[in-house]
Design a protein around this motif. Sequence first.
Motif, short mmCIF file in Angstrom:
data_model
loop_
_atom_site.label_atom_id
_atom_site.label_comp_id
_atom_site.label_asym_id
_atom_site.label_seq_id
_atom_site.Cartn_x
_atom_site.Cartn_y
_atom_site.Cartn_z
N PHE A 56 1.79 7.61 6.18
CA PHE A 56 1.03 6.46 5.70
C PHE A 56 -0.45 6.61 6.06
O PHE A 56 -1.33 6.46 5.21
N ALA B 265 -4.00 -4.84 3.21
CA ALA B 265 -2.63 -4.66 3.70
C ALA B 265 -2.52 -3.35 4.48
O ALA B 265 -1.94 -3.30 5.57
N ALA B 266 -3.13 -2.30 3.93
CA ALA B 266 -3.03 -0.99 4.58
C ALA B 266 -3.76 -1.01 5.93
O ALA B 266 -3.24 -0.53 6.94
N PRO C 141 1.16 12.33 -7.63
CA PRO C 141 0.37 13.20 -8.51
C PRO C 141 0.23 14.63 -7.97
O PRO C 141 0.21 15.58 -8.75
N ILE D 110 -4.92 -4.31 -1.59
CA ILE D 110 -4.06 -3.24 -1.07
C ILE D 110 -4.66 -2.66 0.20
O ILE D 110 -3.96 -2.38 1.18
N TRP E 107 2.03 1.86 -3.61
CA TRP E 107 0.89 2.16 -4.49
C TRP E 107 0.39 3.58 -4.23
O TRP E 107 0.23 4.39 -5.15
N LEU E 108 0.13 3.87 -2.96
CA LEU E 108 -0.43 5.18 -2.65
C LEU E 108 0.60 6.28 -2.87
O LEU E 108 0.25 7.40 -3.25
N GLY E 109 1.87 5.94 -2.63
CA GLY E 109 2.91 6.94 -2.87
C GLY E 109 2.96 7.31 -4.34
O GLY E 109 3.05 8.48 -4.71
N LEU E 110 2.86 6.29 -5.20
CA LEU E 110 2.95 6.53 -6.63
C LEU E 110 1.67 7.18 -7.18
O LEU E 110 1.73 8.14 -7.94
N PHE E 111 0.52 6.65 -6.77
CA PHE E 111 -0.72 7.08 -7.42
C PHE E 111 -1.53 8.09 -6.61
O PHE E 111 -2.56 8.56 -7.07
N PHE E 112 -1.09 8.38 -5.40
CA PHE E 112 -1.84 9.39 -4.66
C PHE E 112 -0.96 10.58 -4.28
O PHE E 112 -1.36 11.72 -4.48
N LEU E 113 0.23 10.30 -3.76
CA LEU E 113 1.08 11.39 -3.29
C LEU E 113 1.81 12.07 -4.45
O LEU E 113 1.76 13.29 -4.60
N PRO F 190 0.82 -1.22 0.00
CA PRO F 190 0.00 0.00 0.00
C PRO F 190 0.84 1.27 0.00
O PRO F 190 0.46 2.27 -0.60
N PHE F 191 2.01 1.21 0.67
CA PHE F 191 2.84 2.41 0.75
C PHE F 191 3.29 2.84 -0.66
O PHE F 191 3.16 4.00 -1.04
N THR G 224 -6.95 3.20 -6.54
CA THR G 224 -6.31 4.13 -5.62
C THR G 224 -7.31 4.74 -4.64
O THR G 224 -7.08 4.75 -3.43
N SER H 138 -5.13 15.14 -10.73
CA SER H 138 -3.74 14.82 -10.39
C SER H 138 -3.34 13.47 -10.99
O SER H 138 -2.22 13.31 -11.46
N LEU H 139 -4.28 12.51 -10.98
CA LEU H 139 -3.94 11.21 -11.58
C LEU H 139 -3.71 11.35 -13.08
O LEU H 139 -2.79 10.75 -13.63
N LEU I 118 -0.39 12.70 -13.66
CA LEU I 118 0.62 11.68 -13.41
C LEU I 118 0.76 10.77 -14.63
O LEU I 118 1.87 10.49 -15.09
N MET J 133 -2.03 9.22 3.94
CA MET J 133 -2.24 8.78 2.55
C MET J 133 -3.42 7.84 2.45
O MET J 133 -4.14 7.83 1.45
#
Lengths: 295, 269, 383
Positions: free
Chosen positions: B98, B81-82, A27, B78, A19-25, A16-17, B145, B116-117, B120, B101
């Motif tokens: 974390f 896991a989170a 951007p 995901i 994934w969210l880093g790439l696709f949430f943070l 999750p770290f 996401t 934003s996506l 990206l 996010m």
Amino acid sequence: MRLRLPSGRTLVLALPFLWLGLFFLAPFLIVAKIALSEGALGIPPYAPLLRWTDEGVLTIVLNLGNLATLVSDSFYIEAYLRSLRVAAISGVLCLLIGYPMAYAIARAPEHRRNLLLMLVVLPFWTSFLLRVMAWIGLLADNGVVNNLLLGLGLVSQPVALLYTDFALYAGIVYCYLPFMVLPLYATLSKLDPVLLEAAADLGARPWRAFLTVTLPLSLPGIIAGFMLVFIPAVGEFVIPELLGGPGAQLIGRVLWTEFFQNRDWPMASALAVVLLLLLVLPIAWFQHVQGKGAR
Amino acid sequence: MSRRLGRLGLFLGVGYAFLYIPIALLVVLSFNDSRLITVWSGFSFRWYVALWNNERLIDAALLSLRIAAVAATGATVIGMAAGFALARFGAFRGRGLFGAMVAAPLVMPEVITGLSLLLLFVALAESVGWPAERGVTTVTIAHITFATAYVAVVVQSRLADFDRSLEEAALDLGARPWKVFLLITLPLIAPALASGWLLAFTLSLDDLVIASFTSGPGASTLPMVIFSALRLGLTPELFALATVIIVVVSLGLLVALKLGRVASARVGG
Amino acid sequence: MQQANIARPGSAEPWRDPEAEPYVRILNVTKRFGATVAVDDVSLDIYRGELFALLGGSGSGKTTLLRMLAGFERPDSGRILLDGQDVADVPPYERPVNMMFQSYALFPHMTVEQNIAFGLKMDGLPRAEIRDRVAAMLDLVQLKGFEKRRPHELSGGQRQRVALARSLVKQPKLLLLDEPLGALDKNLREQTQFELVSIQEKLGITFIMVTHDQEEAMTMATRLAVMNHGYLAQVGTPAEVYEYPQSRFVAEFLGTANVFEGLIRAEGPTGALIESTEFDAFFQSDTDPPKPEGARVFVAVRPEKMRIRRAEAGEMAGTNRLIGTVRDIAYYGDFFMFVVELPEGKSIRVSRPNLARLTELPITWDDRVAVEWEPFATVVLPE
């Protein structure tokens, strides 16, 4: 030498770290970057921040023009203010309708509560757009409400309901009400009824017991519910677009127009950056309250 | 006492009327023979037939269902896991970031997430050449996401009131940690995973704004098609579509309610 | 009937005075929840200044009775008079009655001070008076310096005292206590029992307490009522109820009792002579038989009132004497409890104070023993 595999713990965290880093943070950083670049014709329609000058020197071209426009053009300032106002009023309206509902559900016999709660959530599971559409059917000039008013002879010609602030608020409150009721119910159902008995025993009439015990103890639910309505409503696009009038230029709608119609990506990004800055405090507050509730 | 209950009942009645009158209207109008919402010209299934023959809507619906199924599954993995990390790992380095996010997408305005996506994906395409074009893949990634946050919250709150001594008992009886997870933890949080998956599925199916930003030509999801139709005005086919969705969701929730009762009876609360 | 003489000093025992006016009158009160009768036609008089205990197991109706006194439940029938006034229709917030809740029900969002002041604020008292009375209460329960703490920052014992102060500060005519010591651990409980009694004596407020703990009821109460299935099994001072139980239920609920069955025989010097129907023995009591000759009755004998010794060879059961075999010895520290199996299969319990060391105990497992007692220890149960 033994090869050390990463522990399960690391994997569970990494997925999750990353994934969210790439696709949430990430951007957001890109949005911030583009907000500072110049518009350009082409695909993508913005100029890079870093570019090589003719002499072969790497330079950073920062364009603060977009941000400057935002803070100087009254159109944008008004759109922001209007968005905040509409979202705040919607939050209060949701609270006024949602609190008595959540209270009534929390006080209902235990075997009925699940069903009552389910009935609040059920509309949320059906299509959002189609629910907005229902309000068009209700409020249009030839819609159900006007038909009813005309039929009863209360009005002689249709009342303008659709594309007004009334329609805007009705739509937002309608769509966001479950987000208010759920956290309120969560705090109210946790409230120990013995506390109310204690208040009554010490001389508090029901209304005072509510004000001095129930209300303060449900404050976390009120804040969470308000934020869950307020924050998304500030950036709401669909409801103002479909139900609000031409005057309902909320910031989500403005951003959409800049992006899809004017194809001004840097301007849309600048709008997003400022919107995010406006919402950072409410979001942080919401997370603070959530964190406390979880403990 | 009974008077107060009556007043509370009134609040509930008004609240539910507010929630359900618009929905009832959709259902009633879907059976109206007339194209106009003003007149009731008789009961008819013609809009259901029209809906069935509307290839654009049906194709979009199938595409949306496909995206939603994949996105919900990804988000569940995901998000689990989170949620697990947040509920069980205590204070680890970067926990603050974390946590933020994971929770932020819950309240983030859709226009910001969508924009934003998209930016990206454009930047990635420019620098690493992937994704070559925007469409189903990018929409799916975007949906994973933002839906991850919802699954994570559901899983985290289930784990928060999870009796740890059950896992300790299994460890004590000789089960290795991964066995404990498979045999004890997973079955017990399965209802939370199921509701998280359903939530993610619905959110994906329902999303207009993020999909509009991240999709490309040729990949129009159901909300995108409905939205463009709505801009042109109301069509009874959409009432029929709404009715179908309402019926499916109601049946699904009824089943979930019954199953939930069975499951909670079996797990003992 | 011989009277117990363990009265508290200075207590007037108004219940023995036919002229005395009861302060709380519960008259034929019945309360049903659906099909179950929680409180069944209960009548009870309680006098000013008493510390009265309602004692019973779960589901005995004691808590329901207390909640009717507080005003949280309405009796289906019957009346409740407080100081001469019928309070059936008075809502809890207008009753001059306060309650200390089992869970304490402290308001989590208020400080200790705010919790105690709550009731006074509801009465709209002037701020200065509230401050003074709260301060006096904090003094009384020894919580000076804890004014600004929140309930979750207090220990269990401190919370209990805040709850007590909050319910006392309004100087109610009647204080109701629902399992007041139930949440405390054993050592603290004993200490608090004495504190509670001394506060009650100091303030002179009438206390009615609900408890399932017989020891708590015995040590604290001026009088107690044993409740069972919604009715009052027996009312009296702790010593009366313990020494002269009226029924098998009370005898076995309060302390431990060996209960035998028999038929009343008139012969015998004084008191009653009962012939056992279970084995070849007689029970002699020093009180007159409650029923005519030939009637079937239960007889109770408390373990601590029995003596145990090794039986002599060939010794037989007789009057107030039973012969059996030691099957178990439980060591409690301050006393031993012997489980003696009688030849007919029934087991009885006999206790013996721990006067010597364990190793020096003259009786051990499988010994044949004689168990004897004096006539005063034989209690013939009237019901």
